[in-house]
Scaffold this motif. Structure first.
Motif, PDB file in Angstrom:
ATOM      1  N   ASP A  30       4.836   1.084  10.359  1.00 35.10           N
ATOM      2  CA  ASP A  30       4.935   0.885   9.154  1.00 35.10           C
ATOM      3  C   ASP A  30       5.991   1.006   8.340  1.00 35.10           C
ATOM      4  O   ASP A  30       5.741   2.297   8.074  1.00 35.10           O
ATOM      5  CB  ASP A  30       3.967  -0.045   8.085  1.00 35.10           C
ATOM      6  N   THR A  31       7.863   0.527   8.550  1.00 32.57           N
ATOM      7  CA  THR A  31       7.658   2.021   7.555  1.00 32.57           C
ATOM      8  C   THR A  31       8.853   0.830   6.272  1.00 32.57           C
ATOM      9  O   THR A  31       8.687  -0.560   6.423  1.00 32.57           O
ATOM     10  CB  THR A  31       9.530   2.152   9.149  1.00 32.57           C
ATOM     11  N   TYR A  32       9.176   1.686   5.727  1.00 32.84           N
ATOM     12  CA  TYR A  32       9.857   1.304   3.491  1.00 32.84           C
ATOM     13  C   TYR A  32      10.618   1.211   3.620  1.00 32.84           C
ATOM     14  O   TYR A  32      11.053   3.066   3.345  1.00 32.84           O
ATOM     15  CB  TYR A  32       8.019   1.440   3.114  1.00 32.84           C
ATOM     16  N   ASP A  33      11.160   0.952   2.944  1.00 33.93           N
ATOM     17  CA  ASP A  33      12.564   0.874   2.113  1.00 33.93           C
ATOM     18  C   ASP A  33      11.999   0.275   0.526  1.00 33.93           C
ATOM     19  O   ASP A  33      12.138  -0.725   0.690  1.00 33.93           O
ATOM     20  CB  ASP A  33      13.519  -0.210   2.939  1.00 33.93           C
ATOM     21  N   GLY A  35       8.591   7.910   5.020  1.00 30.83           N
ATOM     22  CA  GLY A  35       9.109   6.664   5.385  1.00 30.83           C
ATOM     23  C   GLY A  35       8.321   5.526   5.946  1.00 30.83           C
ATOM     24  O   GLY A  35       8.753   4.232   6.143  1.00 30.83           O
ATOM     25  N   GLY A  36       7.153   6.343   6.517  1.00 33.32           N
ATOM     26  CA  GLY A  36       6.240   5.270   7.371  1.00 33.32           C
ATOM     27  C   GLY A  36       4.308   5.545   7.188  1.00 33.32           C
ATOM     28  O   GLY A  36       4.352   6.924   6.894  1.00 33.32           O
ATOM     29  N   THR A  37       3.927   4.446   8.292  1.00 31.20           N
ATOM     30  CA  THR A  37       2.646   5.181   8.029  1.00 31.20           C
ATOM     31  C   THR A  37       1.981   3.906   9.272  1.00 31.20           C
ATOM     32  O   THR A  37       2.637   2.970  10.144  1.00 31.20           O
ATOM     33  CB  THR A  37       1.430   3.915   6.903  1.00 31.20           C
ATOM     34  N   LEU A  38       1.179   5.529  10.157  1.00 30.44           N
ATOM     35  CA  LEU A  38       0.488   4.316  11.160  1.00 30.44           C
ATOM     36  C   LEU A  38      -0.328   3.425  10.590  1.00 30.44           C
ATOM     37  O   LEU A  38      -1.485   3.544  10.608  1.00 30.44           O
ATOM     38  CB  LEU A  38       0.326   5.609  12.244  1.00 30.44           C
ATOM     39  N   GLU A  39      -0.524   1.792  11.367  1.00 27.69           N
ATOM     40  CA  GLU A  39      -1.240   1.562  11.094  1.00 27.69           C
ATOM     41  C   GLU A  39      -2.655   0.908  11.826  1.00 27.69           C
ATOM     42  O   GLU A  39      -3.649   0.689  11.678  1.00 27.69           O
ATOM     43  CB  GLU A  39      -0.728   0.470  10.273  1.00 27.69           C
ATOM     44  N   HIS A  40      -1.960   1.435  13.181  1.00 26.22           N
ATOM     45  CA  HIS A  40      -3.470   0.847  14.173  1.00 26.22           C
ATOM     46  C   HIS A  40      -2.273   1.577  15.292  1.00 26.22           C
ATOM     47  O   HIS A  40      -1.239   1.187  15.868  1.00 26.22           O
ATOM     48  CB  HIS A  40      -2.791  -0.322  14.598  1.00 26.22           C
ATOM     49  N   SER A  41      -3.303   2.419  15.736  1.00 21.66           N
ATOM     50  CA  SER A  41      -3.345   2.926  17.808  1.00 21.66           C
ATOM     51  C   SER A  41      -4.713   2.777  18.465  1.00 21.66           C
ATOM     52  O   SER A  41      -5.541   2.639  17.884  1.00 21.66           O
ATOM     53  CB  SER A  41      -3.723   4.392  16.930  1.00 21.66           C
ATOM     54  N   GLU A  42      -4.498   2.051  19.710  1.00 21.06           N
ATOM     55  CA  GLU A  42      -5.321   2.171  20.804  1.00 21.06           C
ATOM     56  C   GLU A  42      -4.673   1.858  21.729  1.00 21.06           C
ATOM     57  O   GLU A  42      -3.581   1.936  21.695  1.00 21.06           O
ATOM     58  CB  GLU A  42      -6.235   0.085  20.533  1.00 21.06           C
ATOM     59  N   ASP A  63       1.135  -0.927  -0.060  1.00 17.76           N
ATOM     60  CA  ASP A  63      -0.261  -0.013   0.049  1.00 17.76           C
ATOM     61  C   ASP A  63       0.712   1.134  -0.085  1.00 17.76           C
ATOM     62  O   ASP A  63       0.898   1.831   1.423  1.00 17.76           O
ATOM     63  CB  ASP A  63      -0.607   0.082   1.149  1.00 17.76           C
ATOM     64  N   LEU A  64       1.905   1.206  -1.475  1.00 18.49           N
ATOM     65  CA  LEU A  64       2.691   2.103  -1.243  1.00 18.49           C
ATOM     66  C   LEU A  64       2.026   3.998  -1.198  1.00 18.49           C
ATOM     67  O   LEU A  64       2.065   4.467  -0.946  1.00 18.49           O
ATOM     68  CB  LEU A  64       4.007   2.403  -2.242  1.00 18.49           C
ATOM     69  N   ARG A  65       0.316   3.755  -1.766  1.00 13.42           N
ATOM     70  CA  ARG A  65      -0.217   4.990  -1.988  1.00 13.42           C
ATOM     71  C   ARG A  65      -0.509   5.704  -0.999  1.00 13.42           C
ATOM     72  O   ARG A  65      -0.367   6.944  -0.742  1.00 13.42           O
ATOM     73  CB  ARG A  65      -1.122   4.727  -3.235  1.00 13.42           C
ATOM     74  N   SER A  66      -0.100   4.601   0.487  1.00 11.80           N
ATOM     75  CA  SER A  66      -0.442   5.768   1.621  1.00 11.80           C
ATOM     76  C   SER A  66      -0.195   6.110   2.528  1.00 11.80           C
ATOM     77  O   SER A  66       0.298   7.148   3.278  1.00 11.80           O
ATOM     78  CB  SER A  66      -1.094   4.272   2.244  1.00 11.80           C
ATOM     79  N   LEU A  67       1.388   6.284   1.811  1.00 10.79           N
ATOM     80  CA  LEU A  67       3.114   6.653   2.534  1.00 10.79           C
ATOM     81  C   LEU A  67       2.749   8.786   1.867  1.00 10.79           C
ATOM     82  O   LEU A  67       2.273   9.120   0.481  1.00 10.79           O
ATOM     83  CB  LEU A  67       4.648   6.671   1.473  1.00 10.79           C
ATOM     84  N   THR A  68       3.194   9.195   2.406  1.00  8.42           N
ATOM     85  CA  THR A  68       3.126  11.316   2.547  1.00  8.42           C
ATOM     86  C   THR A  68       4.521  10.958   1.836  1.00  8.42           C
ATOM     87  O   THR A  68       5.323  10.548   2.153  1.00  8.42           O
ATOM     88  CB  THR A  68       2.996  11.631   3.532  1.00  8.42           C
ATOM     89  N   PRO A  69       4.268  11.492   0.546  1.00 12.25           N
ATOM     90  CA  PRO A  69       6.106  12.331   0.304  1.00 12.25           C
ATOM     91  C   PRO A  69       6.591  12.726   1.005  1.00 12.25           C
ATOM     92  O   PRO A  69       6.503  14.045   1.834  1.00 12.25           O
ATOM     93  CB  PRO A  69       5.346  13.042  -0.976  1.00 12.25           C
ATOM     94  N   GLY A  70       8.173  12.408   1.158  1.00 13.73           N
ATOM     95  CA  GLY A  70       8.878  12.975   2.256  1.00 13.73           C
ATOM     96  C   GLY A  70       9.239  11.676   2.804  1.00 13.73           C
ATOM     97  O   GLY A  70       9.632  12.317   4.140  1.00 13.73           O
TER      98      GLY A  70
END
Length: 253
Positions: free
Chosen positions: A171-174, A157-164, A148-155
């Motif tokens: 998740d971080t991406y190379d 390298g990661g996304t918050l997938e879940h919070s409770e 789901d690389l479309r969820s990465l904000t330009p600039g």
């Protein structure tokens, strides 16, 4: 390179099973077992990275003969608490090389497990090893998420997938190496006004569906079906996961 046998240690094995919830929920597990039973066509099946038996045990209860390959001694020990070696034989070893015999009608890798193999070449070896185990015309089934690389904000390298409360999943991406690392952050209850955090990390190499299809072609398989889920729903550009069914050539290998 990450030592996967250390990653899936006794602590991970003890916390892996969540009976009735998450990936153990009946609405998740039921269709998985039903489809695999159909694809086995009455023959013996092989689960690569069998883990604690989440899928293998109900599949065996449905009358399918199941054998497994598993790298983690701790995961096998947890499986053995629920099913003995006569019910579900397991070969301890790497799913890219370990041998559990030949003549299987079906081999399968579920719940993103091929991503635990962190290089493209080793992922190809998973296909080759599956082919070595299958009878001509046998099936290899892979369940895998879609990157789901479309969820990465330009600039970033990661996304918050879940919070409770008490838990975060980041998740971080190379994107060059196609490595996704899930960071599991657990917060202990407050003590003296402060909270202690523990972090566990699980790396995966993500694979595009088209790349997976090429791996299959290189090792004698052709894509037979691709669904968005085990319920055979249509796979589209918006699907977040897929179940891909590959058929091994009937020609002599």
């Amino acid at each position: 390179m990450v030592d996967q046998s250390r990653l899936w240690d006794a602590h991970a094995a003890a916390e892996y099973d969540t009976p009735g919830e998450g990936m153990f929920a009946p609405e998740v597990l039921g269709p998985t077992v039903e489809r695999l039973q159909e694809l086995s066509a009455g023959g013996p099946v092989l689960e690569l990275a069998i883990g604690t038996g989440r899928v293998a045990i109900p599949l065996r209860e449905a009358g399918v003969e199941v054998t497994g390959i598993e790298l983690s001694e701790a995961m096998i020990a947890r499986l053995r608490e629920k099913a003995d070696a006569l019910e579900i034989p397991v070969v301890m070893g790497d799913m890219t090389t370990a041998s559990a015999g030949e003549g299987y009608s079906l081999a399968y890798l579920v719940f993103n497990t091929i991503g635990n193999v962190l290089t493209q070449q080793q992922q190809v070896e998973c296909f080759r090893n599956a082919a070595r185990h299958l009878a001509p015309g046998g099936c290899f089934v892979i369940e895998l998420s879609v990157p789901d690389l479309r969820s990465l904000t330009p600039g970033t390298g990661g996304t918050l997938e879940h919070s409770e409360p008490g838990y975060l999943l980041v998740d971080t991406y190379d994107t060059l190496a196609q490595i996704l690392v899930s960071h599991h952050v657990h917060f202990d209850p407050p003590v003296d006004g402060s909270r202690q955090a523990s972090i566990g990390r699980t790396p995966q190499r993500y694979v595009w569906p088209s790349e997976l299809d090429l791996m299959a072609q290189l090792t004698g398989f052709t894509l037979e079906s691709r669904w968005a889920d085990w319920d055979r729903s249509e796979f589209t550009a918006e699907s977040r996961s897929h179940v891909s069914v590959y058929r091994l050539s009937t020609l002599d290998r």
